[in-house]
Design an enzyme around this catalytic site. Structure first.
Site, PDB file in Angstrom:
ATOM      1  NE  ARG A  50      65.949  43.865  49.348  1.00 14.03           N
ATOM      2  CZ  ARG A  50      66.269  45.135  48.639  1.00 14.03           C
ATOM      3  NH1 ARG A  50      65.368  46.030  47.999  1.00 14.03           N
ATOM      4  NH2 ARG A  50      67.761  45.230  48.288  1.00 14.03           N
ATOM      5  CE1 TYR A 102      51.038  33.446  68.404  1.00  8.42           C
ATOM      6  CE2 TYR A 102      52.032  35.506  67.493  1.00  8.42           C
ATOM      7  CZ  TYR A 102      52.179  34.117  67.762  1.00  8.42           C
ATOM      8  OH  TYR A 102      53.195  33.481  67.473  1.00  8.42           O
ATOM      9  CG  ASP A 174      46.122  37.963  63.268  1.00 10.87           C
ATOM     10  OD1 ASP A 174      45.826  36.860  62.525  1.00 10.87           O
ATOM     11  OD2 ASP A 174      47.177  37.720  64.028  1.00 10.87           O
ATOM     12  CE  LYS A 199      51.391  30.199  63.700  1.00 11.26           C
ATOM     13  NZ  LYS A 199      50.742  31.185  64.136  1.00 11.26           N
TER      14      LYS A 199
HETATM   15  C1  LIG Z   1      51.370  32.537  64.628  1.00 14.09           C
HETATM   16  C2  LIG Z   1      50.651  33.703  64.684  1.00 14.09           C
HETATM   17  C3  LIG Z   1      51.170  34.949  64.598  1.00 14.09           C
HETATM   18  C4  LIG Z   1      52.472  35.150  63.779  1.00 14.09           C
HETATM   19  O1  LIG Z   1      53.016  34.708  62.770  1.00 14.09           O
HETATM   20  P1  LIG Z   1      54.359  33.941  62.341  1.00 14.09           P
HETATM   21  O2  LIG Z   1      54.096  33.516  61.141  1.00 14.09           O
HETATM   22  O3  LIG Z   1      54.833  32.958  63.558  1.00 14.09           O
HETATM   23  O4  LIG Z   1      55.195  35.138  62.484  1.00 14.09           O
HETATM   24  C5  LIG Z   1      50.257  36.059  64.567  1.00 14.09           C
HETATM   25  N1  LIG Z   1      48.768  36.057  64.943  1.00 14.09           N
HETATM   26  C6  LIG Z   1      48.326  34.934  65.241  1.00 14.09           C
HETATM   27  C7  LIG Z   1      46.956  34.778  65.792  1.00 14.09           C
HETATM   28  C8  LIG Z   1      49.272  33.616  65.284  1.00 14.09           C
HETATM   29  O5  LIG Z   1      48.657  32.453  65.578  1.00 14.09           O
END
Ligand SMILES: *Cc1c(COP(=O)(O)O)cnc(C)c1O
Length: 383
Positions: A50, A102, A174, A199
């Site tokens: 962890r 998001y 983000d 992503k």
């Molecule tokens: C998918 C996404 C998230 C969340 O991420 P996870 O890996 O699904 O928890 C946050 N911000 C954006 C812009 C996203 O596309």
């Protein structure tokens, strides 16, 4: 860990060295929870997974390197990474964010952390004045997301950084939609970069993983403490897959961007299409800002078909053959989504339509297939 390599080299070599045990070129998947100690406290730098894991550490070094930061932390998901940022705050603190955030981030803010005493203000961030209107001495964090989903709006990162300069306020971006290849927010003076590595960074739709990258040592110490104390870490297998994905990030992103530019132009010229949302168009309201802060315009494009309603938009996405109808984005394969019935279904129609998410809107995550096949697929689906 100052960046010296070009980006296209850093994705492959940045922060990496052959494994110490046998010289393995790729870091092995250290699928272990614990590590042998010679005598209490005498070990090779790892005690419990962890806290530390060699595969996760290799990924974190790569993340710091490609994002031009000093420290990186990997988590079990993008939202787990955000969760760690919010835990640096205290009850009464205020967060300002964008009103077309998001959905999962909005849910984390309003359905979890609001109950712990954090206060959130959502404003249209395309005009920095809207941020200064709600800024006050309780504001501790500005949470930016750019480009936004699914309307492809662009927030001027530098102007937000300048607005709060010298104040005790963190600015976080983000960076999921742009990826480190296209946008480098730390270089613009931002404090925290967050990724849903699920992503573009991992890039193959086979892993859920999140990341934070920072420059400040004290902030890094706090995040390291929270990462271990709250424990939302990613496993070694997912760390390995993400690290492998990052090695081809630059070549994938180049093709994502090229294909998307061609599709955006094809849609824009089609008599069947009413409107296309893509920051690469000169007529996009934030095109200049996009050009300034992004290296390219990304792999996402949204559009509205002329005269389409809820049902006919759904018919179009059902007819697609190469584009798979699915949530998520950023993988090598092309995906299509219908925000009104999928990602944004939980937002009331009136609110949703105010930000542009109308019933006929379709969002594409353009993959790296041959462009002619993608355009042919869109043509037959749109009719
Ligand atoms: C998918 C996404 C998230 C969340 O991420 P996870 O890996 O699904 O928890 C946050 N911000 C954006 C812009 C996203 O596309």
């Amino acid at each position: 860990m100052k960046k010296k390599l070009h980006f296209n080299t850093a994705t492959i070599h940045g922060g990496q060295s052959p494994d110490k045990a046998y010289g393995a070129v790729m870091p092995p998947i250290y699928q272990t929870s614990t590590y042998a100690q010679k005598s209490p406290g005498k070990h090779k730098g790892f005690e419990y997974s962890r806290t530390h894991n060699p595969t996760r550490e290799a990924l974190e070094k790569s993340l710091a390197n490609i994002e031009s930061g000093n420290f990186a932390f990997a988590f079990g998901s993008g939202l787990a990474a955000m969760d760690a940022v919010l835990k640096t705050l205290k009850p009464g603190d205020e967060i300002i964010s964008t009103d077309d955030l998001y959905g999962g981030s909005y849910r984390l803010f309003t359905k979890i952390f609001k109950d712990f005493g954090l206060n959130f203000q959502f404003v249209s961030m395309y005009d920095t004045k809207n941020i200064s209107n709600v800024l006050n001495d309780k504001t501790r964090l500005i949470w930016i997301e750019t480009p936004t989903n699914p309307m492809m709006n662009i927030i001027d990162i530098k102007s937000v950084v300048d607005l709060v300069k010298g104040r005790d306020i963190l600015v976080a971006v983000d960076n999921t939609f742009a990826s480190s290849y296209i946008q480098q927010p730390l270089k613009m003076g931002v404090d925290i970069v967050m990724h849903s590595a699920t992503k573009y960074l991992a890039g193959h739709s086979d892993v859920i993983l999140g990341a934070l990258i920072v420059n400040d040592k004290n902030l890094a110490e706090r995040l390291r403490f929270i990462q271990n104390a709250s424990g939302a870490v990613c496993g070694p297998m997912d760390s390995f897959l993400t690290l492998r994905g990052i090695k081809t990030l630059h070549v994938r992103m180049q093709r994502h961007c090229e294909n998307t530019a061609q599709i955006a132009n094809f849609l824009n010229e089609s008599p069947k299409i009413e409107k296309v949302f893509w920051p690469g168009f000169k007529f996009h309201p934030n095109h200049k800002i996009a050009k300034n802060q992004m290296k390219d315009f990304g792999g996402m494009v949204s559009f509205v078909t002329k005269g389409a309603d809820y049902k006919s938009a759904i018919k179009i996405v059902e007819r697609l053959k190469i584009f798979t109808l699915a949530e998520s984005l950023g993988g090598v394969e092309s995906l299509a989504g219908h925000p009104a019935s999928m990602t944004h279904a939980s937002i009331p129609k009136q609110i949703r339509e105010k930000s542009g998410v109308v019933d006929a809107l379709i969002r594409l995550s353009v993959g790296i297939e041959h462009i002619d096949d993608l355009i042919a697929d869109l043509k037959q689906a749109i009719g």
